[in-house]
Design a protein around this motif. Structure first.
Motif, PDB file in Angstrom:
ATOM      1  N   GLY A 240       2.730  -2.476 -15.277  1.00  0.00           N
ATOM      2  CA  GLY A 240       2.656  -1.447 -16.615  1.00  0.00           C
ATOM      3  C   GLY A 240       1.483  -0.070 -16.829  1.00  0.00           C
ATOM      4  N   ASP A 241       1.364   1.108 -17.779  1.00  0.00           N
ATOM      5  CA  ASP A 241       0.103   1.466 -17.783  1.00  0.00           C
ATOM      6  C   ASP A 241      -0.042   1.020 -19.402  1.00  0.00           C
ATOM      7  OD1 ASP A 241      -1.364   3.499 -18.406  1.00  0.00           O
ATOM      8  OD2 ASP A 241      -0.472   5.238 -17.443  1.00  0.00           O
ATOM      9  N   ALA A 242       0.928   1.745 -20.667  1.00  0.00           N
ATOM     10  CA  ALA A 242       0.962   1.754 -21.806  1.00  0.00           C
ATOM     11  C   ALA A 242       1.640   0.564 -22.210  1.00  0.00           C
ATOM     12  CB  ALA A 242       1.436   3.023 -22.817  1.00  0.00           C
ATOM     13  N   ARG A 243       2.682   0.224 -21.402  1.00  0.00           N
ATOM     14  CA  ARG A 243       3.158  -1.151 -21.809  1.00  0.00           C
ATOM     15  C   ARG A 243       4.187  -1.454 -20.355  1.00  0.00           C
ATOM     16  NH1 ARG A 243       6.783  -3.149 -25.904  1.00  0.00           N
ATOM     17  NH2 ARG A 243       8.854  -3.762 -24.459  1.00  0.00           N
ATOM     18  N   VAL A 244       4.169  -2.842 -20.492  1.00  0.00           N
ATOM     19  CA  VAL A 244       4.797  -3.516 -19.463  1.00  0.00           C
ATOM     20  C   VAL A 244       6.291  -2.454 -18.490  1.00  0.00           C
ATOM     21  CG1 VAL A 244       6.505  -5.537 -20.232  1.00  0.00           C
ATOM     22  CG2 VAL A 244       4.836  -5.548 -18.252  1.00  0.00           C
ATOM     23  N   THR A 245       6.470  -2.397 -17.503  1.00  0.00           N
ATOM     24  CA  THR A 245       7.013  -1.946 -16.311  1.00  0.00           C
ATOM     25  C   THR A 245       7.530  -3.042 -15.901  1.00  0.00           C
ATOM     26  OG1 THR A 245       6.121  -0.952 -15.517  1.00  0.00           O
ATOM     27  CG2 THR A 245       6.221   0.805 -17.088  1.00  0.00           C
ATOM     28  N   GLY A 246       7.091  -4.085 -15.411  1.00  0.00           N
ATOM     29  CA  GLY A 246       7.781  -4.998 -14.464  1.00  0.00           C
ATOM     30  C   GLY A 246       6.552  -5.978 -13.649  1.00  0.00           C
ATOM     31  N   VAL A 247       6.805  -6.282 -12.813  1.00  0.00           N
ATOM     32  CA  VAL A 247       6.008  -7.810 -12.646  1.00  0.00           C
ATOM     33  C   VAL A 247       5.980  -7.624 -10.947  1.00  0.00           C
ATOM     34  CG1 VAL A 247       6.387 -10.297 -11.982  1.00  0.00           C
ATOM     35  CG2 VAL A 247       6.947  -9.704 -13.673  1.00  0.00           C
ATOM     36  N   GLU A 248       5.338  -7.782 -10.205  1.00  0.00           N
ATOM     37  CA  GLU A 248       4.994  -7.731  -8.687  1.00  0.00           C
ATOM     38  C   GLU A 248       4.750  -9.534  -8.609  1.00  0.00           C
ATOM     39  OE1 GLU A 248       2.284  -5.457  -6.782  1.00  0.00           O
ATOM     40  OE2 GLU A 248       1.494  -6.666  -5.534  1.00  0.00           O
ATOM     41  N   LEU A 249       5.718  -9.636  -7.351  1.00  0.00           N
ATOM     42  CA  LEU A 249       5.373 -10.543  -6.663  1.00  0.00           C
ATOM     43  C   LEU A 249       4.153 -10.883  -5.512  1.00  0.00           C
ATOM     44  CD1 LEU A 249       8.999 -12.198  -6.841  1.00  0.00           C
ATOM     45  CD2 LEU A 249       7.464 -12.979  -8.715  1.00  0.00           C
ATOM     46  N   ALA A 250       4.389 -12.426  -5.305  1.00  0.00           N
ATOM     47  CA  ALA A 250       3.224 -12.460  -4.451  1.00  0.00           C
ATOM     48  C   ALA A 250       3.715 -11.810  -3.100  1.00  0.00           C
ATOM     49  CB  ALA A 250       2.612 -14.104  -4.097  1.00  0.00           C
ATOM     50  N   ASP A 251       5.098 -11.876  -2.849  1.00  0.00           N
ATOM     51  CA  ASP A 251       5.565 -11.080  -1.112  1.00  0.00           C
ATOM     52  C   ASP A 251       5.527 -10.263  -1.074  1.00  0.00           C
ATOM     53  OD1 ASP A 251       7.750 -11.063  -2.902  1.00  0.00           O
ATOM     54  OD2 ASP A 251       9.129 -12.073  -2.169  1.00  0.00           O
ATOM     55  N   GLY A 252       5.284  -9.238  -2.657  1.00  0.00           N
ATOM     56  CA  GLY A 252       4.998  -7.506  -2.362  1.00  0.00           C
ATOM     57  C   GLY A 252       6.244  -7.399  -3.720  1.00  0.00           C
ATOM     58  N   ALA A 253       6.656  -7.492  -3.670  1.00  0.00           N
ATOM     59  CA  ALA A 253       8.661  -7.361  -4.099  1.00  0.00           C
ATOM     60  C   ALA A 253       8.463  -7.123  -5.425  1.00  0.00           C
ATOM     61  CB  ALA A 253      10.369  -8.325  -4.368  1.00  0.00           C
ATOM     62  N   THR A 254       9.099  -6.058  -6.028  1.00  0.00           N
ATOM     63  CA  THR A 254       8.520  -5.979  -7.749  1.00  0.00           C
ATOM     64  C   THR A 254       9.832  -6.372  -8.676  1.00  0.00           C
ATOM     65  OG1 THR A 254       9.173  -3.674  -7.147  1.00  0.00           O
ATOM     66  CG2 THR A 254       6.751  -4.246  -6.990  1.00  0.00           C
TER      67      THR A 254
END
Ligand code: FAD
Length: 416
Positions: free
Chosen positions: A216-230
């Motif tokens: 995210g930039d101004a606000r959260v847009t997602g999560v990145e996981l250790a396996d690279g998936a979002t």
């Protein structure tokens, strides 16, 4: 110090407020000072992840007592007075503003603080954690219908938040680092039933996943996981556990054990003038012959009462069988004793969709019971199990599993 000094309680939460009341009920006529640092009346936290997130209760409706109660009981509640240190030699608590409060006896009921999510992006707006009424209000504001919410952690708090978010019309993803939910709290069969329920309600529950960063930039847009998936989302709530608030006790040189303030069975710390109770205390449980620390509503109630009595000169041991509950969707989970100590798990069907799982230790002694299902179909058995656990009952797995054998009759046998 002299006996006209006040009883002082550090920690204006559930345990602190109940202890202040119990001091009065048990005959203390002198001054009682209750020090809190949240700037509001003490309140109960269990509704925060349930009724408050569902919009059914306000934070004010969770208060332990109203303002008039403290005045009527002559309890000097100082809701914005954080304790900064304890001068044990002078029997004084030093407040953050430098003022000093002398004590006759001191109770530390500082509770627990959130274990912080420590990944890049965790400070972005829209990333939440839940401990306080203010946290609950902020999360409730983000649970708008149609939004995608990521819950990090499949513990009780995380799963309750997921259930409330679903009820608010959100799409929910639960990310858990461990291979299953509620790893330490309940047998796998109980956790599986809960997870099945969440999945049937449309929740995407994923295990053995590590969160690498918050996007995210101004606000959260997602999560990145250790396996690279979002995982895209509009808000995140992390429920990854708590740590007892021991800094004050530690700085004062009090003994610490298992991460909590070490107390004896009467809740007295290594300083005979200072007691500790609630989430923060690590106490030797006579039944389980080990030191435990409990983070639950009933323990805060029980220990508040016992600590208050012992501050007044009694020597009552804290020996209640632990009891905890959680509500998710139309299901209740009730836990008595310490199921984690079980070597064998025995299931008993108590209703079409309800089960109680009993935990027997290696000697066949009942040490825990976890009920999951409808309240009316599990509560009685868990309550009786609590009494059987208190009596260290030995019951065969066959008997426990047999629905035709009433648990009450087993209790009667134990009592005769
Ligand atoms: C969201 C949520 C849901 C829960 N649901 C359940 C449930 O369903 N069932 C269940 O059994 N339990 C549940 N619990 C656990 C239960 O609420 C806690 O076990 C209980 O609040 C412990 O009470 P306490 O008074 O020991 O600690 P707390 O409630 O944490 O109170 C401690 C207080 O002390 C204050 N304090 C700390 N340091 C200082 C200082 N230096 N000076 C002054 N004040 C200080 C803190 O700010 C806080 O107000 C839940 C907890 C949460 C957060």
């Amino acid at each position: 110090m002299n006996s006209t000094d006040p009883m002082v309680i550090v920690g204006g939460g559930q345990c602190g407020a109940r202890a202040a009341h119990a001091l009065r009920e048990n005959g203390w006529d002198g001054a009682i000072i209750l020090l809190g640092d949240e700037g509001r009346l003490p309140y109960e936290r269990p509704p925060l992840s349930k009724a408050v997130l569902l919009g059914e209760r306000t934070a004010e409706q969770c208060e332990v007592y109203d303002d008039a109660f403290y005045r009527g009981q002559r309890i000097d509640l100082r809701a914005g007075a954080a304790a900064a240190s304890i001068d044990r030699a002078a029997h004084k608590v030093v407040l953050a503003d430098g003022a000093c409060v002398a004590y006759h006896r001191l109770l530390i009921a500082t509770g627990a603080q959130l274990r912080r999510l420590d990944v890049p992006g965790c400070e972005l707006p829209g990333v939440h954690m839940l401990r306080s009424a203010a946290d609950a209000q902020a999360i409730a504001g983000d649970l708008t219908p149609g939004r995608r919410i990521v819950v990090i952690g499949a513990g009780f708090i995380g799963l309750e938040i997921a259930s409330s978010a679903v009820a608010r019309g959100c799409e929910v993803v639960v990310l858990e680092a461990a291979p299953r939910a509620l790893m330490r709290a309940v047998p796998e069969a109980v956790a599986q039933r809960l997870v099945d329920k969440h999945r049937s309600m449309g929740v995407d529950v994923r295990f053995s996943v590590a969160v690498e960063r918050i996007l995210g930039d101004a606000r959260v847009t997602g999560v990145e996981l250790a396996d690279g998936a979002t995982v895209p989302c509009e808000a995140i709530v992390a429920g990854i556990g708590v740590l007892p608030r021991i800094a004050l006790a530690q700085a004062a040189g009090l003994d610490i054990a298992d991460g909590g303030i070490a107390v004896d069975e009467t809740l007295r710390t290594s300083d005979p003038f200072i007691y500790a109770a609630g989430d923060v205390s690590s106490f030797p449980h006579p039944l389980f012959a080990r030191r435990i620390r409990l983070e639950c509503w009933k323990n805060a109630e029980d220990q508040a009462r016992i600590a208050a009595r012992n501050m007044l000169g009694h020597a009552e041991p804290c020996s209640a069988v632990p009891w905890f509950w959680s509500d998710q969707y139309d299901m209740t989970i009730q836990i008595a004793g310490l199921p984690a100590l079980g070597a064998t798990t025995v299931a008993r069907e108590t209703g079409a969709a309800s089960r109680v799982f009993f935990a027997l230790d290696a000697d066949g002694v009942l040490v825990g019971a976890s009920g999951v299902g409808r309240t009316g179909e599990i509560a009685k058995d868990v309550r009786i199990a609590q009494e059987l656990i208190a009596r260290r009952a030995r019951i065969t797995p066959e008997t426990l599993a047999d629905r035709a054998v009433k648990l009450r009759s087993l209790l009667m046998e134990e009592m005769s």
